[in-house]
Design an enzyme around this catalytic site. Sequence first.
Site, PDB file in Angstrom:
ATOM      1  N   THR A  48       0.828  -1.201   0.000  1.00 28.62           N
ATOM      2  CA  THR A  48       0.000   0.000   0.000  1.00 28.62           C
ATOM      3  C   THR A  48       0.865   1.255   0.000  1.00 28.62           C
ATOM      4  O   THR A  48       0.443   2.308  -0.486  1.00 28.62           O
ATOM      5  CB  THR A  48      -0.933  -0.014   1.221  1.00 28.62           C
ATOM      6  OG1 THR A  48      -1.722  -1.205   1.184  1.00 28.62           O
ATOM      7  CG2 THR A  48      -1.852   1.191   1.240  1.00 28.62           C
ATOM      8  N   TYR A 136       6.411 -11.571   5.478  1.00 31.10           N
ATOM      9  CA  TYR A 136       5.298 -11.012   4.718  1.00 31.10           C
ATOM     10  C   TYR A 136       4.919 -12.039   3.656  1.00 31.10           C
ATOM     11  O   TYR A 136       5.666 -12.256   2.708  1.00 31.10           O
ATOM     12  CB  TYR A 136       5.758  -9.698   4.095  1.00 31.10           C
ATOM     13  CG  TYR A 136       4.704  -8.829   3.441  1.00 31.10           C
ATOM     14  CD1 TYR A 136       3.376  -9.213   3.325  1.00 31.10           C
ATOM     15  CD2 TYR A 136       5.058  -7.580   2.934  1.00 31.10           C
ATOM     16  CE1 TYR A 136       2.442  -8.396   2.727  1.00 31.10           C
ATOM     17  CE2 TYR A 136       4.136  -6.739   2.337  1.00 31.10           C
ATOM     18  CZ  TYR A 136       2.825  -7.159   2.231  1.00 31.10           C
ATOM     19  OH  TYR A 136       1.903  -6.344   1.637  1.00 31.10           O
ATOM     20  N   LYS A 164       2.839 -11.363   8.537  1.00 34.77           N
ATOM     21  CA  LYS A 164       1.740 -10.614   7.943  1.00 34.77           C
ATOM     22  C   LYS A 164       1.238 -11.440   6.772  1.00 34.77           C
ATOM     23  O   LYS A 164       1.926 -11.616   5.773  1.00 34.77           O
ATOM     24  CB  LYS A 164       2.191  -9.234   7.473  1.00 34.77           C
ATOM     25  CG  LYS A 164       0.992  -8.378   7.047  1.00 34.77           C
ATOM     26  CD  LYS A 164       1.239  -7.603   5.794  1.00 34.77           C
ATOM     27  CE  LYS A 164      -0.068  -6.983   5.329  1.00 34.77           C
ATOM     28  NZ  LYS A 164       0.058  -6.305   4.029  1.00 34.77           N
ATOM     29  N   VAL A 209      -3.623  -5.719   9.289  1.00 32.44           N
ATOM     30  CA  VAL A 209      -2.886  -4.704   8.529  1.00 32.44           C
ATOM     31  C   VAL A 209      -3.734  -4.344   7.306  1.00 32.44           C
ATOM     32  O   VAL A 209      -3.454  -4.781   6.189  1.00 32.44           O
ATOM     33  CB  VAL A 209      -1.492  -5.221   8.119  1.00 32.44           C
ATOM     34  CG1 VAL A 209      -0.667  -4.094   7.494  1.00 32.44           C
ATOM     35  CG2 VAL A 209      -0.760  -5.804   9.316  1.00 32.44           C
TER      36      VAL A 209
END
Length: 310
Positions: A48, A136, A164, A209
């Site tokens: 993002t 991630y 994540k 998140v």
Amino acid sequence: MTTSFHGIVPPIVTPLTADGEVDLPSLERLTRHLVDAGVHGIFVLGSTGEVAYLTDAQRELVVRTVVTAVGGRVPVMAGVIDLTTPRVTEQVRTAVAAGADAVVATAPVYAINDTAEIERHFRAVAATSDLPLLAYDIPVRVKTKLPADLLVKLGREGVLAGVKDSSGDDVGFRRLVAANAAAGSPLALFTGHEVVVDGMLLLGADGVVPGLANVDAAGYVRLWDRAQAGDWVGARAEQDRLASLFEIVFQAAGRSGDAAGVGSFKVGMQRQGLIDTATMAFPVQGLDGEVAERIESIVRDAGLLPVAAR
């Protein structure tokens, strides 16, 4: 738990000026807004945040700016996402120098590595600094799904502090939660979902998140608070409201995923006065015209526009 990372951790966007430079005043303003809304951390330089589009100098500037604006009130997790292990370790050193509290790494992005090589990658990244390392898991970009058994193994050994999960694999995430619990919960587990956060918290996620939290951080904090209180009816009601707001990402049919997703967030934020422009990193074109007007209408219906703009 071996880490205090938890709760709502927005993957902060990187505001840009019309000529593509990092918009520092907007970034500072946005950071303070998110922290004041009650979030539990900030994830900088994620998808993002358009990390793949930023130069090394811009990445360092973004981390330093966010760390300063946060002022120690919540942890700052910095993405150290790059092509191969040596380049990732360079990003780690930069994040350390810029004051990050943790680093977040994917599997190597361009290299084609097997599981054993990915394990060596994470071990090398973790050994680069004393900062906690989170993995991630985002196969849509990396093309590799991180195995749950590897993640839990690295968690038990203290290599990883958390994960994540942006895989979109809800069955896989539930299996990871179960395996982590069976191992004594060495990992803090975050979902990257926007619209099924209530379900992910119910099944045992430690945090969220959500990119949409850039547009409505307070809504996600309310959802978290209700879930923590065991008010699942209230949590679902807040999630339903946020799901309606998430319709902004579906207004740019035919555009790239970055334009439709991050681009819609930026339009919503710009219309709220959180950032000055909705400029996207080159070569992505920002959203404008009728698409931007539809996004503004959805944001208005969610009650998020300043009174003067309603």
